[in-house]
Design an enzyme around this catalytic site. Sequence first.
Site, PDB file in Angstrom:
ATOM      1  N   HIS A  61       0.784  -1.144   0.055  1.00 43.40           N
ATOM      2  CA  HIS A  61       0.067  -0.006  -0.024  1.00 43.40           C
ATOM      3  C   HIS A  61       0.943   1.357   0.071  1.00 43.40           C
ATOM      4  O   HIS A  61       1.576   1.476   0.982  1.00 43.40           O
ATOM      5  CB  HIS A  61      -0.891   0.298   1.020  1.00 43.40           C
ATOM      6  CG  HIS A  61      -1.947  -1.091   1.332  1.00 43.40           C
ATOM      7  ND1 HIS A  61      -3.216  -1.032   0.746  1.00 43.40           N
ATOM      8  CD2 HIS A  61      -1.715  -2.302   1.848  1.00 43.40           C
ATOM      9  CE1 HIS A  61      -3.769  -2.167   1.041  1.00 43.40           C
ATOM     10  NE2 HIS A  61      -2.873  -2.950   1.535  1.00 43.40           N
ATOM     11  N   ASN A  93      -6.395   1.104  -2.806  1.00 44.17           N
ATOM     12  CA  ASN A  93      -7.387   1.871  -1.607  1.00 44.17           C
ATOM     13  C   ASN A  93      -6.527   3.058  -1.475  1.00 44.17           C
ATOM     14  O   ASN A  93      -6.477   3.294  -0.080  1.00 44.17           O
ATOM     15  CB  ASN A  93      -7.588   0.897  -0.485  1.00 44.17           C
ATOM     16  CG  ASN A  93      -6.457   0.297   0.241  1.00 44.17           C
ATOM     17  OD1 ASN A  93      -5.168   0.388  -0.408  1.00 44.17           O
ATOM     18  ND2 ASN A  93      -6.461   0.105   1.467  1.00 44.17           N
ATOM     19  N   HIS A 178      -9.193  -9.763  -1.364  1.00 47.13           N
ATOM     20  CA  HIS A 178      -9.019  -9.449   0.363  1.00 47.13           C
ATOM     21  C   HIS A 178     -10.463 -10.304   0.691  1.00 47.13           C
ATOM     22  O   HIS A 178     -11.490  -9.777   0.374  1.00 47.13           O
ATOM     23  CB  HIS A 178      -9.092  -8.170   0.564  1.00 47.13           C
ATOM     24  CG  HIS A 178      -9.326  -7.815   1.889  1.00 47.13           C
ATOM     25  ND1 HIS A 178      -8.242  -7.147   2.725  1.00 47.13           N
ATOM     26  CD2 HIS A 178     -10.450  -7.714   2.545  1.00 47.13           C
ATOM     27  CE1 HIS A 178      -8.779  -6.981   3.891  1.00 47.13           C
ATOM     28  NE2 HIS A 178     -10.250  -7.432   3.937  1.00 47.13           N
ATOM     29  N   HIS A 232      -3.096 -12.621   1.583  1.00 43.13           N
ATOM     30  CA  HIS A 232      -2.787 -12.655   2.976  1.00 43.13           C
ATOM     31  C   HIS A 232      -3.627 -13.606   3.578  1.00 43.13           C
ATOM     32  O   HIS A 232      -4.319 -13.218   4.660  1.00 43.13           O
ATOM     33  CB  HIS A 232      -2.858 -11.336   3.754  1.00 43.13           C
ATOM     34  CG  HIS A 232      -4.108 -10.315   3.395  1.00 43.13           C
ATOM     35  ND1 HIS A 232      -5.467 -10.756   3.348  1.00 43.13           N
ATOM     36  CD2 HIS A 232      -4.223  -8.906   3.033  1.00 43.13           C
ATOM     37  CE1 HIS A 232      -6.322  -9.861   2.988  1.00 43.13           C
ATOM     38  NE2 HIS A 232      -5.499  -8.689   2.938  1.00 43.13           N
ATOM     39  N   ASP A 306       1.920  -7.210   2.232  1.00 39.88           N
ATOM     40  CA  ASP A 306       0.803  -6.327   2.920  1.00 39.88           C
ATOM     41  C   ASP A 306       1.590  -5.037   3.424  1.00 39.88           C
ATOM     42  O   ASP A 306       0.682  -4.524   4.491  1.00 39.88           O
ATOM     43  CB  ASP A 306      -0.288  -7.116   3.642  1.00 39.88           C
ATOM     44  CG  ASP A 306      -1.506  -6.477   3.774  1.00 39.88           C
ATOM     45  OD1 ASP A 306      -1.709  -5.266   3.113  1.00 39.88           O
ATOM     46  OD2 ASP A 306      -2.521  -6.809   4.369  1.00 39.88           O
ATOM     47  N   HIS A 310       0.962   3.418   8.209  1.00 39.00           N
ATOM     48  CA  HIS A 310       0.115   4.499   8.834  1.00 39.00           C
ATOM     49  C   HIS A 310       0.789   5.321   9.692  1.00 39.00           C
ATOM     50  O   HIS A 310       2.160   5.054  10.102  1.00 39.00           O
ATOM     51  CB  HIS A 310      -1.079   3.809   9.687  1.00 39.00           C
ATOM     52  CG  HIS A 310      -1.943   3.152   8.953  1.00 39.00           C
ATOM     53  ND1 HIS A 310      -2.960   3.533   8.125  1.00 39.00           N
ATOM     54  CD2 HIS A 310      -1.950   1.554   8.941  1.00 39.00           C
ATOM     55  CE1 HIS A 310      -3.487   2.409   7.618  1.00 39.00           C
ATOM     56  NE2 HIS A 310      -2.883   1.438   8.022  1.00 39.00           N
ATOM     57  N   GLY A 325      -3.017  -2.566   9.999  1.00 35.05           N
ATOM     58  CA  GLY A 325      -1.952  -2.628   8.986  1.00 35.05           C
ATOM     59  C   GLY A 325      -0.572  -2.273   9.737  1.00 35.05           C
ATOM     60  O   GLY A 325      -0.503  -1.503  10.718  1.00 35.05           O
TER      61      GLY A 325
HETATM   62  O1  DOR Z   1      -3.839  -4.502   7.709  1.00 30.59           O
HETATM   63  C1  DOR Z   1      -4.534  -4.047   6.474  1.00 30.59           C
HETATM   64  N1  DOR Z   1      -3.807  -2.827   6.051  1.00 30.59           N
HETATM   65  N2  DOR Z   1      -5.312  -4.858   5.716  1.00 30.59           N
HETATM   66  C2  DOR Z   1      -6.010  -4.354   4.783  1.00 30.59           C
HETATM   67  O2  DOR Z   1      -6.604  -5.069   4.408  1.00 30.59           O
HETATM   68  C3  DOR Z   1      -5.759  -2.728   4.372  1.00 30.59           C
HETATM   69  C4  DOR Z   1      -4.397  -2.440   4.804  1.00 30.59           C
HETATM   70  C5  DOR Z   1      -4.401  -1.058   4.463  1.00 30.59           C
HETATM   71  O3  DOR Z   1      -4.707  -0.342   3.712  1.00 30.59           O
HETATM   72  O4  DOR Z   1      -3.931  -0.137   5.607  1.00 30.59           O
HETATM   73 ZN    ZN Z   2      -6.200  -7.115   2.523  1.00 29.15          ZN
HETATM   74 ZN    ZN Z   3      -3.445  -4.962   1.679  1.00 29.27          ZN
END
Ligand code: DOR
Ligand code: ZN
Ligand code: ZN
Length: 426
Positions: A61, A93, A178, A232, A306, A310, A325
């Site tokens: 991401h 996303n 997912h 995942h 993954d 953040h 995440g």
């Molecule tokens: O842990 C996660 N973080 N799982 C997800 O499905 C989305 C991802 C995120 O975008 O932070």
């Molecule tokens: Zn995911």
């Molecule tokens: Zn993901």
Amino acid sequence: MGIVLANGKLLNGAGELETKELLIEGNRIAAIAEHIDHAGHTVIDLRGQFVSAGLIDVHVHFREPGFEAKETIATGAQAAVRGGYTTVACMPNTRPSIDSVETVRYVRQKAEEAGLARVIPYGAITVRQLGRELTDFAALKEAGIFALTDDGVGVQSTAMMKKAMQEAARHGLSIVAHCEDDELIAPGSALHDGVVAARHGLVGIPSESESIHVGRDILLAERTGVHYHVCHISAKESVRLVRDGKRAGVNVTAEVTPHHLLLCDEDIPDSLDANWKMNPPLRSREDRAALIAGLKDGTIDIIATDHAPHTAEEKANGLERAPFGIVGLETAFPLLYTRFVLTGELTLAELIAKMTVKPAEIFGLPYGRLAAGEIADITVIDLEKEETIDPARFASKGKNTPFAGWRCKGWPTLTMVDGKIVYKAD
Ligand code: DOR
Ligand code: ZN
Ligand code: ZN
């Protein structure tokens, strides 16, 4: 005039390390041999370090456009090459989500400008990832997407998923899922529905919220003939379903993250630090054992991080409110090498295959192989170098990892993409 990588150790067909030299000319590996004439070339002495095809991560991401405080494509790509990754596929996303040709172009442009790792965007399955309307698969394919996914959320409607698979099959695109049935999850749940959630008096995320989608989608993939890839994978029941699907001849593949391989819910500290919160959650000890068994017997094809950065502020919001995440790009190889190869659980060749040639094969990428004539995406790893994981040193903006302080061996020291050195450890 090319580059000679001298005194490196390469895996041979028998999985042993052999000292070889590589000649890189332009963006290709021109030769691999015991001795290469150094005359006229730039020689880099690798002093016995391990040379691999560049690592490939099909699940990251990078948050751009829209969430640049968490990560940008440039910082994500920096984290990738520091972790030894030469190709990464980024999830849609973002805001706007990667559901249009314009956004696909925007991401590719940013990746080009960064000039580090190859960053290939996924296209969203549904418009704004809302699960209501399919995106324009033909146009997204034309714009250069990697595959289709609504990662971040599950496709809730069975009929919508079936339609997506039919369309994707028609366009020769993979559906990457997912797996999460929202109806089975109570709002605010953050941990696996097991002993640890119970001990803290928390409502958990049940395994069947994942495995019901896995089972549903394998049946739909059988029906539609699409290539279906599970993101995942975390629950033992999901592993069993993928194993059965493969036996039945369904075109299903699966990925597992380093954190689900290394950790289980019992490892979560009583402080309930949100750096242990991710989706799917760390599951039980038995689930973790099933993931390792599945990885070893080939049920689980590949490892993907993954990588989900953040901000520290968001993660400091308490377990319930913090976003799901953890970051993964800069710790994946050292963690897996130390905890699986050095312990004898996996061979180096098995680990490398799950991080290079297998993801390339599954998604038809022209990378992942270290051989004469191949594109020069190369990672050099010092298998002896031992360091403590220190998030302050990450190139990623995200410092959210439960692995801070872990001592690991096997750190990437040089990363080459398309014949150019894009990372060199100091
Ligand atoms: O842990 C996660 N973080 N799982 C997800 O499905 C989305 C991802 C995120 O975008 O932070
Ligand atoms: Zn995911
Ligand atoms: Zn993901």
